[in-house]
Design a protein around this motif. Structure first.
Motif, PDB file in Angstrom:
ATOM      1  N   HIS B  54     -25.689  70.612  -6.913  1.00  0.00           N
ATOM      2  CA  HIS B  54     -27.089  70.832  -6.555  1.00  0.00           C
ATOM      3  C   HIS B  54     -27.019  71.600  -5.173  1.00  0.00           C
ATOM      4  O   HIS B  54     -28.194  71.851  -4.888  1.00  0.00           O
ATOM      5  CB  HIS B  54     -27.824  69.319  -6.418  1.00  0.00           C
ATOM      6  CG  HIS B  54     -28.062  68.624  -7.527  1.00  0.00           C
ATOM      7  ND1 HIS B  54     -29.360  68.931  -8.384  1.00  0.00           N
ATOM      8  CD2 HIS B  54     -27.463  67.871  -8.224  1.00  0.00           C
ATOM      9  CE1 HIS B  54     -29.231  67.966  -9.416  1.00  0.00           C
ATOM     10  NE2 HIS B  54     -28.071  67.295  -9.228  1.00  0.00           N
ATOM     11  N   PHE B  55     -26.052  71.555  -4.619  1.00  0.00           N
ATOM     12  CA  PHE B  55     -25.867  72.330  -3.323  1.00  0.00           C
ATOM     13  C   PHE B  55     -24.855  73.294  -3.361  1.00  0.00           C
ATOM     14  O   PHE B  55     -23.753  73.111  -3.772  1.00  0.00           O
ATOM     15  CB  PHE B  55     -25.724  71.242  -2.473  1.00  0.00           C
ATOM     16  CG  PHE B  55     -25.957  71.433  -0.903  1.00  0.00           C
ATOM     17  CD1 PHE B  55     -24.944  71.725  -0.035  1.00  0.00           C
ATOM     18  CD2 PHE B  55     -27.216  71.680  -0.556  1.00  0.00           C
ATOM     19  CE1 PHE B  55     -24.999  72.013   1.388  1.00  0.00           C
ATOM     20  CE2 PHE B  55     -27.291  71.981   0.749  1.00  0.00           C
ATOM     21  CZ  PHE B  55     -26.089  72.381   1.793  1.00  0.00           C
ATOM     22  N   TYR B  73     -27.704  78.270   2.586  1.00  0.00           N
ATOM     23  CA  TYR B  73     -27.869  77.207   2.044  1.00  0.00           C
ATOM     24  C   TYR B  73     -28.522  77.201   0.603  1.00  0.00           C
ATOM     25  O   TYR B  73     -29.736  77.824   0.974  1.00  0.00           O
ATOM     26  CB  TYR B  73     -28.080  76.084   2.982  1.00  0.00           C
ATOM     27  CG  TYR B  73     -26.895  75.789   4.239  1.00  0.00           C
ATOM     28  CD1 TYR B  73     -27.300  76.351   5.228  1.00  0.00           C
ATOM     29  CD2 TYR B  73     -25.796  75.261   3.984  1.00  0.00           C
ATOM     30  CE1 TYR B  73     -26.700  76.163   6.369  1.00  0.00           C
ATOM     31  CE2 TYR B  73     -25.125  75.007   5.218  1.00  0.00           C
ATOM     32  CZ  TYR B  73     -25.415  75.706   6.346  1.00  0.00           C
ATOM     33  OH  TYR B  73     -24.396  75.538   7.273  1.00  0.00           O
ATOM     34  N   TYR B  75     -30.034  74.606  -2.454  1.00  0.00           N
ATOM     35  CA  TYR B  75     -30.619  73.528  -2.949  1.00  0.00           C
ATOM     36  C   TYR B  75     -31.211  73.450  -4.498  1.00  0.00           C
ATOM     37  O   TYR B  75     -32.063  74.312  -4.492  1.00  0.00           O
ATOM     38  CB  TYR B  75     -31.303  72.561  -2.014  1.00  0.00           C
ATOM     39  CG  TYR B  75     -31.713  71.411  -2.892  1.00  0.00           C
ATOM     40  CD1 TYR B  75     -32.958  71.204  -3.339  1.00  0.00           C
ATOM     41  CD2 TYR B  75     -30.855  70.225  -3.315  1.00  0.00           C
ATOM     42  CE1 TYR B  75     -33.584  70.225  -4.247  1.00  0.00           C
ATOM     43  CE2 TYR B  75     -31.527  69.235  -3.981  1.00  0.00           C
ATOM     44  CZ  TYR B  75     -32.736  69.332  -4.651  1.00  0.00           C
ATOM     45  OH  TYR B  75     -33.273  68.016  -5.323  1.00  0.00           O
ATOM     46  N   SER B  76     -30.644  72.999  -5.424  1.00  0.00           N
ATOM     47  CA  SER B  76     -31.422  73.408  -6.716  1.00  0.00           C
ATOM     48  C   SER B  76     -31.520  71.800  -7.418  1.00  0.00           C
ATOM     49  O   SER B  76     -30.714  71.079  -7.237  1.00  0.00           O
ATOM     50  CB  SER B  76     -30.274  74.005  -7.664  1.00  0.00           C
ATOM     51  OG  SER B  76     -30.648  73.614  -8.946  1.00  0.00           O
ATOM     52  N   SER B  77     -32.815  71.633  -7.870  1.00  0.00           N
ATOM     53  CA  SER B  77     -33.074  70.289  -8.154  1.00  0.00           C
ATOM     54  C   SER B  77     -32.259  70.157  -9.987  1.00  0.00           C
ATOM     55  O   SER B  77     -32.208  69.090 -10.500  1.00  0.00           O
ATOM     56  CB  SER B  77     -34.487  70.070  -8.573  1.00  0.00           C
ATOM     57  OG  SER B  77     -35.028  70.914  -9.548  1.00  0.00           O
ATOM     58  N   TYR B 119     -33.668  78.004  -0.858  1.00  0.00           N
ATOM     59  CA  TYR B 119     -32.623  78.868  -0.294  1.00  0.00           C
ATOM     60  C   TYR B 119     -32.985  79.346   1.039  1.00  0.00           C
ATOM     61  O   TYR B 119     -34.185  79.649   1.431  1.00  0.00           O
ATOM     62  CB  TYR B 119     -32.447  79.890  -1.040  1.00  0.00           C
ATOM     63  CG  TYR B 119     -31.461  80.953  -0.648  1.00  0.00           C
ATOM     64  CD1 TYR B 119     -32.087  82.243  -0.466  1.00  0.00           C
ATOM     65  CD2 TYR B 119     -30.117  80.727  -0.683  1.00  0.00           C
ATOM     66  CE1 TYR B 119     -31.383  83.322   0.167  1.00  0.00           C
ATOM     67  CE2 TYR B 119     -29.421  82.008  -0.110  1.00  0.00           C
ATOM     68  CZ  TYR B 119     -30.200  83.263   0.185  1.00  0.00           C
ATOM     69  OH  TYR B 119     -29.285  84.445   0.680  1.00  0.00           O
TER      70      TYR B 119
END
Lengths: 398, 346
Positions: B54-55, B73, B75-77, B119
Motif C-alpha cells: 500500500h505504500f 510518497y 499511498y494506495s488503498s 501521492y
C-alpha cells in the motif's frame, strides 16, 4: 536667452543623420530587449524605422541652475507636437492557451492534445503623432554628457497603428499597453539612452565602459525553477586600479602625487578655515571617468551634511568612515571643484562598498600614514616618505 | 523512461480495472511515445521502493547546474504489486507502440469501491510541493485532483480537478483548473465494429474544448484515429489525424510495429495560416534479453536535422537511461543536451 535647435542634421539625408539613426536604433533595440518580455512575445523586438521628424520640441526655460563654458543645468517646460514616428517589428503568439501553458507547472497542466499548438504571427507596430508636454531637467557637462530627466509623465497622447487594426479588441489592447510602456520608456530608458549617445560624442572612453556594463545579458524568467547563477562580480572591472586597495603591503601613497595630495589637504582645511583660495590641481583623473558609475544629477543633496559626516569620519582615528553614511558623503574631489553636486547612483546592488582611505591629516608623528580600507578593520601601517596629510576618499556606493 | 511513481499509478489503474488509454488525450499515444520521448538532462539518480503493497517511496537526486532532488510518497488503498528493477519487464518501463484491444467497460468489483490513491512529492531545495489525489467514485467515474504549491506561482499554487467518465463506447472528462478558472471538456467516441465479420480495426473520434474564464482564452481541437486490433492479419498500425481549427493546425501521424523488436513512426504537421510545416520520424529497436545489456534504442530526426537519441535498459540490477539531443548545424558543437539517469527500485 533663446534656444536654437538645429534639427536639420536629423532631417536631411546626410551620412551624419543616417549614422545617428543607426546608432539610435541599435540603442533602442537593446533597451527594449533587455528586460524580460511577456511570454506572448516570442521573438526579439526590432526597431524598423525611427524618424525624429521635422520639427523640434519647444523648450521654455524655467530656471537655470548653473551655467559655464563646459557645463549647464536647467529646468525647462517642454512641449512637442511633431511628426516623429517609430516602427517596431516582432512576433507574437496567437494561441492564448499556449501562452498560458508555458507559464504554468506541467503537473497541473490540463495537457491538451492539440489545443495549445502554437501559431506565431509577425506584427508591426507604428507609433506616431506623439504629443508630449512636461517638465524636464537638463544637465549638460562636457565630462559627463547630457542627462535629462522628466519631472512628471510627459506623454499626453500617442497614436498606435498596427497590423491588427482591423480587430478593434486587439487594437484597443495594444493602444493601452503601448501607452503604458512608452510612459515607462520616457521616465526610465530615455535618460539612459540620451546620456550614452551624448557621451559617445564627447567622451568615448567613458561611453565604452558604460556599454560594457549595458551588454551584460538579462536572465529570462521561466517556470522551471532553475536557480540563479552565482552572482558574478562585475564591480571589479570598474574599480580604478589606482584607487583600488592593493593586496601587497605597498604604500598606496606612492601612487599619488604628493603635490596634489598636499593641495587637496589644503582644500580640506579650507572648509574649516573658510579660506577663499582654491589651488589648481593638475594631472588628475576625474573621478567620474575613473569610477565608471552611471551618474545622475540631483539638486537636493546638501553638501553640508556630507561635510559633516566626512569631518566626523576623519576626526576619528582615521580608521574607517562609517559605511552606513557613505551614500551621503560627498567625495572631496568633486566638492572642492565646483558647486555642482553629482551624486553617483549605480544600479542597485551593483557596487560593493569599496573604500580606500588614505590618511593625510597632519599627524603628531611625522611620516606616519595609515591607509586603511573601510570594509576591513585591520590597518596596514606604512611609512611613506613625507606624508603628513591624509585624505578620505569615498567611492560611489548604493 | 517512466518514473517509478508513474509505474505505480499504472499498476493502480490495472488493479482497479481502469483503462487510462480510453481517453482523448491518449489518442496518439503510440506516436508520441515513439517521437516525443523525453531525453534526460544532466545526471539523475532514482531510488525507489514499494515498501508495502500500500505504500511506495521514491527519492531522486539530480545535478544540472545545481544539485537538487525530490522526495515522494504514495499511498494506495488497493494492494499493488510491482517487480523490482532487477526483474521488471522493460516494456512496461518504455512503452512504445500501444496495441489496442477491443474496448471493454471498466468492471464493477465490490472491492474496488472507493479505491483511492494519494501521492505527494516535495522538491528540494526549490520548495515546490506536488500532490495527487485519485478516487474511484463508481465503476465508470474517477475523480483526479492534482495540485502544485510553489511560492513563485501566482496565488501560491494551482489545483486541477478532473472528473473522468468512462464507458466502453465513449469517455468524457471534465476539467477545472484554479489558475485562470480554466474549464475544459474532452470526449472520445469509439465507433462500433461493423456488423459483418470480425472487427479488424478500431475507429475513434474525439474533441476537446477549453475556456479560461479569467483570461478569456479559448482552445479546441478534434481528432480521429484508426488502429488495428490483434486480429488484423498484417502488421499492426495506427493512424491519427488531429486538427485545431482555431489556429489552423493539422497533424497526421502513422505508427507501425514492424516486428517483434522494431517500431516506426512518423508525423507531419502543417499550419494553414502560417504555412509552417514540420516532419518528424522516429524508431525504436529492442535488444532482447540474453544478448548483453537488455534495452531499447530510440531515435528521432526532425526536418531541420535535430536528432534525439535515447537508450534505456538494464545493467545488472540498475535501470539506465542515457540520451541526448544532437544538432549538427549548431555552431557551438553538435551535442546540445546529454544526460544519464540511473534508477533502482526494490
Amino acid at each position: 536667452m533663446a534656444f536654437n535647435f538645429n534639427w536639420s542634421p536629423l532631417t536631411g539625408n546626410s551620412t551624419t543623420s543616417s549614422a545617428f539613426y543607426e546608432h539610435a536604433k541599435s540603442l533602442l533595440t537593446a533597451a527594449l530587449n533587455k528586460s524580460t518580455k511577456p511570454p506572448i512575445i516570442v521573438d526579439d523586438i526590432l526597431v524598423d524605422d525611427l524618424n525624429l521628424g521635422e520639427s523640434a520640441p519647444d523648450l521654455e526655460i524655467l530656471e537655470i541652475g548653473d551655467i559655464a563654458e563646459d557645463r549647464f543645468r536647467g529646468i525647462f517646460r517642454m512641449s512637442y507636437d511633431g511628426d516623429a514616428c517609430l516602427t517596431l517589428r516582432t512576433k507574437v503568439q496567437a494561441n492564448p492557451l499556449n501562452t498560458y501553458l508555458s507559464t504554468t507547472p506541467s503537473f497541473t497542466s490540463p495537457n491538451p492534445l492539440a489545443a495549445s499548438s502554437p501559431l506565431t504571427i509577425p506584427v508591426q507596430i507604428t507609433l506616431s503623432h506623439f504629443r508630449l508636454s512636461g517638465f524636464v531637467i537638463l544637465v549638460f557637462s562636457k565630462a559627463k554628457g547630457i542627462t535629462l530627466v522628466f519631472r512628471n509623465d510627459p506623454l499626453e497622447s500617442l497614436k498606435v497603428s498596427s497590423t491588427f487594426d482591423s480587430i478593434p479588441f486587439i487594437a484597443e489592447y495594444l493602444q493601452k499597453e503601448i501607452e503604458r510602456q512608452v510612459r515607462r520608456l520616457f521616465q526610465e530608458d530615455l535618460p539612459v539612452a540620451v546620456h550614452r549617445l551624448s557621451l559617445r560624442l564627447w567622451n568615448p572612453e567613458y561611453a565604452a565602459s558604460l556599454e560594457e556594463e549595458a551588454t551584460a545579458p538579462a536572465k529570462p524568467l521561466r517556470y522551471e525553477g532553475t536557480s540563479d547563477e552565482a552572482d558574478q562580480d562585475p564591480d571589479d572591472q570598474f574599480v580604478n586600479p589606482l584607487l583600488a586597495p592593493s593586496d601587497s603591503s605597498d604604500s598606496p601613497s606612492t601612487t599619488f602625487s604628493q603635490k596634489n595630495l598636499l593641495k587637496l589637504a589644503s582644500l580640506v582645511d579650507a572648509q574649516r578655515t573658510l579660506s577663499l583660495e582654491t589651488p589648481t590641481i593638475s594631472d588628475v583623473v576625474f573621478r567620474a571617468w575613473a569610477s565608471g558609475c552611471y551618474n545622475n544629477t540631483t539638486w537636493d543633496r546638501a553638501d553640508s551634511s556630507a561635510n559633516a559626516s566626512h569631518t566626523d569620519g576623519s576626526s576619528e582615528n582615521g580608521d574607517s568612515v562609517e559605511t552606513q553614511s557613505m551614500h551621503s558623503v560627498r567625495p572631496n574631489l568633486t566638492t572642492m571643484h565646483s558647486s555642482r553636486h553629482i551624486s553617483t547612483t549605480g544600479a542597485p546592488g551593483r557596487r560593493k562598498k569599496k573604500h580606500h582611505v588614505v590618511d593625510l591629516r597632519k599627524k603628531k608623528e611625522k611620516g606616519d600614514a595609515t591607509p586603511t580600507t573601510a570594509t576591513s578593520t585591520s590597518t596596514a601601517t606604512t611609512t611613506p616618505d613625507s606624508s603628513e596629510c591624509a585624505i578620505d576618499d569615498g567611492f560611489c556606493e548604493r | 523512461m517512466l518514473d517509478f511513481m508513474d509505474l505505480i499509478q499504472t499498476a493502480f489503474s490495472t488493479a482497479t480495472h481502469w483503462d487510462p488509454d480510453n481517453s482523448y488525450s491518449a489518442l496518439n499515444l503510440s506516436s508520441t511515445s515513439l517521437l516525443d520521448f523525453p531525453t534526460p538532462r544532466g545526471l539523475r539518480m532514482h531510488l525507489s521502493s514499494l515498501s508495502t503493497p500500500h505504500f511506495a517511496t521514491s527519492y531522486t537526486l539530480g545535478s544540472l547546474n545545481v544539485i537538487d532532488g525530490s522526495l515522494s510518497y504514495l499511498y494506495s488503498s488497493v494492494p499493488l504489486a510491482l517487480s523490482p528493477s532487477s526483474t521488471l519487464d522493460l516494456r512496461l518501463l518504455s512503452p512504445g507502440y500501444r496495441q489496442l484491444l477491443p474496448p471493454s467497460p471498466p468492471t464493477a468489483a465490490e472491492t474496488l469501491h472507493a479505491a483511492t490513491l494519494l501521492y505527494g512529492r516535495m522538491f528540494l531545495p526549490r520548495g515546490t510541493l506536488e500532490a495527487l489525489y485519485l478516487r474511484r467514485l463508481s465503476p465508470a467515474h474517477q475523480l483526479r485532483a492534482t495540485a502544485v504549491s510553489d511560492a513563485k506561482l501566482r496565488h501560491g499554487g494551482t489545483i486541477l480537478f478532473t472528473l473522468q467518465h468512462d464507458t466502453a463506447k465513449y469517455s468524457s472528462e471534465y476539467l477545472y483548473s484554479s489558475d485562470v478558472s480554466l474549464l475544459g471538456w474532452r470526449g472520445l467516441y469509439n465507433f462500433a465494429a461493423p456488423s459483418t465479420g470480425e472487427a479488424l480495426g478500431r475507429l475513434s473520434a474525439g474533441a476537446e474544448l477549453y475556456y479560461g474564464v479569467l483570461n478569456k482564452s479559448a482552445g479546441m481541437s478534434t481528432g480521429l484515429r484508426y488502429a488495428t486490433l490483434p486480429s488484423h492479419p498484417g502488421i499492426p498500425l495506427t493512424m491519427t489525424l488531429t486538427l485545431n481549427p482555431l489556429m489552423g493546425h493539422l497533424s497526421a501521424t502513422y505508427a507501425v510495429k514492424a516486428g517483434k523488436s522494431l517500431s516506426l513512426a512518423s508525423r507531419f504537421e502543417f499550419n494553414m495560416y502560417s504555412y509552417e510545416s514540420d516532419i518528424v520520424m522516429g524508431c525504436e529497436m529492442w535488444r532482447p534479453r540474453g544478448q548483453g545489456a537488455e534495452g531499447v534504442l530510440k531515435a528521432r530526426i526532425g526536418q531541420n536535422g535535430a536528432v534525439g537519441l535515447l537508450w534505456e535498459g538494464r545493467v545488472k540490477e540498475l535501470l539506465f537511461s542515457v540520451g541526448g539531443l544532437v544538432d549538427f548545424r549548431r555552431r557551438e558543437g553538435p551535442v546540445k543536451v546529454l544526460g544519464v539517469e540511473v534508477a533502482y527500485s526494490s
